[in-house]
Scaffold this active site. Structure first.
Site, PDB file in Angstrom:
ATOM      1  N   LYS A  51       0.849  -1.204   0.000  1.00 12.29           N
ATOM      2  CA  LYS A  51       0.000   0.000   0.000  1.00 12.29           C
ATOM      3  C   LYS A  51       0.880   1.247   0.000  1.00 12.29           C
ATOM      4  CE  LYS A  51      -3.759  -2.570   2.020  1.00 12.29           C
ATOM      5  NZ  LYS A  51      -4.493  -3.034   3.182  1.00 12.29           N
ATOM      6  N   GLN A  95      -4.669  -1.801   9.255  1.00 10.47           N
ATOM      7  CA  GLN A  95      -4.515  -3.128   8.648  1.00 10.47           C
ATOM      8  C   GLN A  95      -5.124  -4.201   9.551  1.00 10.47           C
ATOM      9  OE1 GLN A  95      -3.234  -3.799   5.486  1.00 10.47           O
ATOM     10  NE2 GLN A  95      -4.067  -5.811   5.949  1.00 10.47           N
ATOM     11  N   ASP A 118     -11.237   2.345   3.447  1.00 15.81           N
ATOM     12  CA  ASP A 118     -11.512   0.913   3.275  1.00 15.81           C
ATOM     13  C   ASP A 118     -13.002   0.670   3.012  1.00 15.81           C
ATOM     14  OD1 ASP A 118      -9.434  -0.908   3.245  1.00 15.81           O
ATOM     15  OD2 ASP A 118      -9.146  -0.865   5.418  1.00 15.81           O
TER      16      ASP A 118
END
Ligand code: NDP
Length: 286
Positions: A51, A95, A118
């Site tokens: 990422k 994460q 997200d």
């Protein structure tokens, strides 16, 4: 048979974002993603590294928070609160999975919906459900891009029978809502579905998001169907594979995604797209 190339399509999306980001920079806007990793899970470390690499490629600023495995929920929520309040941060990504002392739902709920790149916050999920604007979960959003960019230009999702196998909050359910938004006729199958083969065989577009290698065989697929394989598994030899038995299904499908190189790379590309959208939203008046 058309092999839908997720690597190529994700690269196109990242290149488009790179160009648009350079234009934003000229206006003095820098897209910034804060990435939080708790603990040292090797798979999570790889995801986070990828990422950050994508941010660097496109020209975003990434802020990295690597916290020890024993971080408390309170400490993590405090950091999220601080990042929520920072004007120079557009997106916050925590994460998953998190160590067991931390409640994932509390963390998802704590991220400001306007920075939830997200697309997991209940406000964004609700917005998707009622057709309002919001961040969409990256993997299902990536599948839509694969269908739109990876199939012949005259392929129309509207009116197609779509069967999704899997009903998780991050893949199956938002996938169903997105396909509805594209006017497909949607069926969601799961572990209690009876006659899975028969249900899947109805599909013009079959999307497998289960997490079991070898789950979808040629007996589940109608001749000429489009097959999207979201699954990421390891087979007996330890090789990466999807949920679909690629060798046999590719003989009858009209188009199919490989694993690796299909849906996987799209997830990061769509995360990057959400960061860009977040920066636009935060700088509406510039
Ligand atoms: P979950 O484990 O959360 O969900 C799996 C779903 O599959 C559940 O809805 C479950 O049904 C259903 N299922 C399980 N067994 C069967 C069965 N025998 N028949 C029919 N349905 C079944 O997984 P995720 O949605 O998080 O992920 C699915 C896969 O996608 C995994 O391989 C994951 O690694 C991969 N993935 C890939 C991403 C990418 O970037 N390419 C990103 C995210 C996930 P029930 O609800 O009834 O239990």
């Amino acid at each position: 048979m058309n092999l839908i190339d997720g690597k190529l399509i994700s690269q196109q999306i990242k290149d488009e974002l790179k160009e648009k980001t350079a234009l934003l920079k000229e206006k003095g806007i820098e897209v910034t993603l804060a990435v939080i990793l708790v603990g040292e899970d090797p798979a999570s470390q790889v995801y986070v590294r990828n990422k950050k690499k994508a941010c660097e490629y496109i020209g975003y600023r990434s802020l990295s928070y690597e916290l020890p495995a024993e971080t408390t929920q309170e400490e993590l929520l405090k950091l999220i609160d601080e990042l929520n309040g920072r004007k120079d941060v557009d997106g916050i990504l925590v994460q998953m999975p998190l160590p067991k002392q931390i409640d994932e739902k509390a963390v998802i709920d704590a991220i400001s919906p306007s920075k939830d790149v997200d697309g997991f916050h209940p406000m964004n999920v609700g917005a998707l459900c009622i057709g309002e604007e919001g961040f969409v979960s990256c993997t299902p959003a990536g599948v839509i891009q694969l269908l739109k960019r990876g199939l012949p230009a005259d392929y129309d999702i509207s009116g197609k029978e779509c069967v999704i196998v899997g009903r998780s909050n991050i893949v199956g359910k938002p996938m169903a809502l997105l396909m509805l938004r594209e006017n497909a006729t949607v069926t969601v199958a799961h572990s209690r579905t009876k006659n899975l083969e028969e249900v899947c065989k109805k599909a013009d577009i079959l999307i497998a998001a289960v997490g079991k290698a070898g789950m979808i065989t040629k007996d589940h697929v109608k001749e000429g169907a489009v097959v999207i394989d979201v699954g990421i598994n390891r087979n007996e030899e330890g090789k990466l594979c999807g949920d679909v038995v690629f060798d046999e299904v590719s003989q009858i499908a009209s188009a199919i995604t490989p694993v690796p190189g299909g849906v996987g790379p799209m997830t990061i590309a769509m995360l990057m797209n959400n960061c860009y959208e977040a920066a636009l939203m935060h700088n509406k008046n510039v």
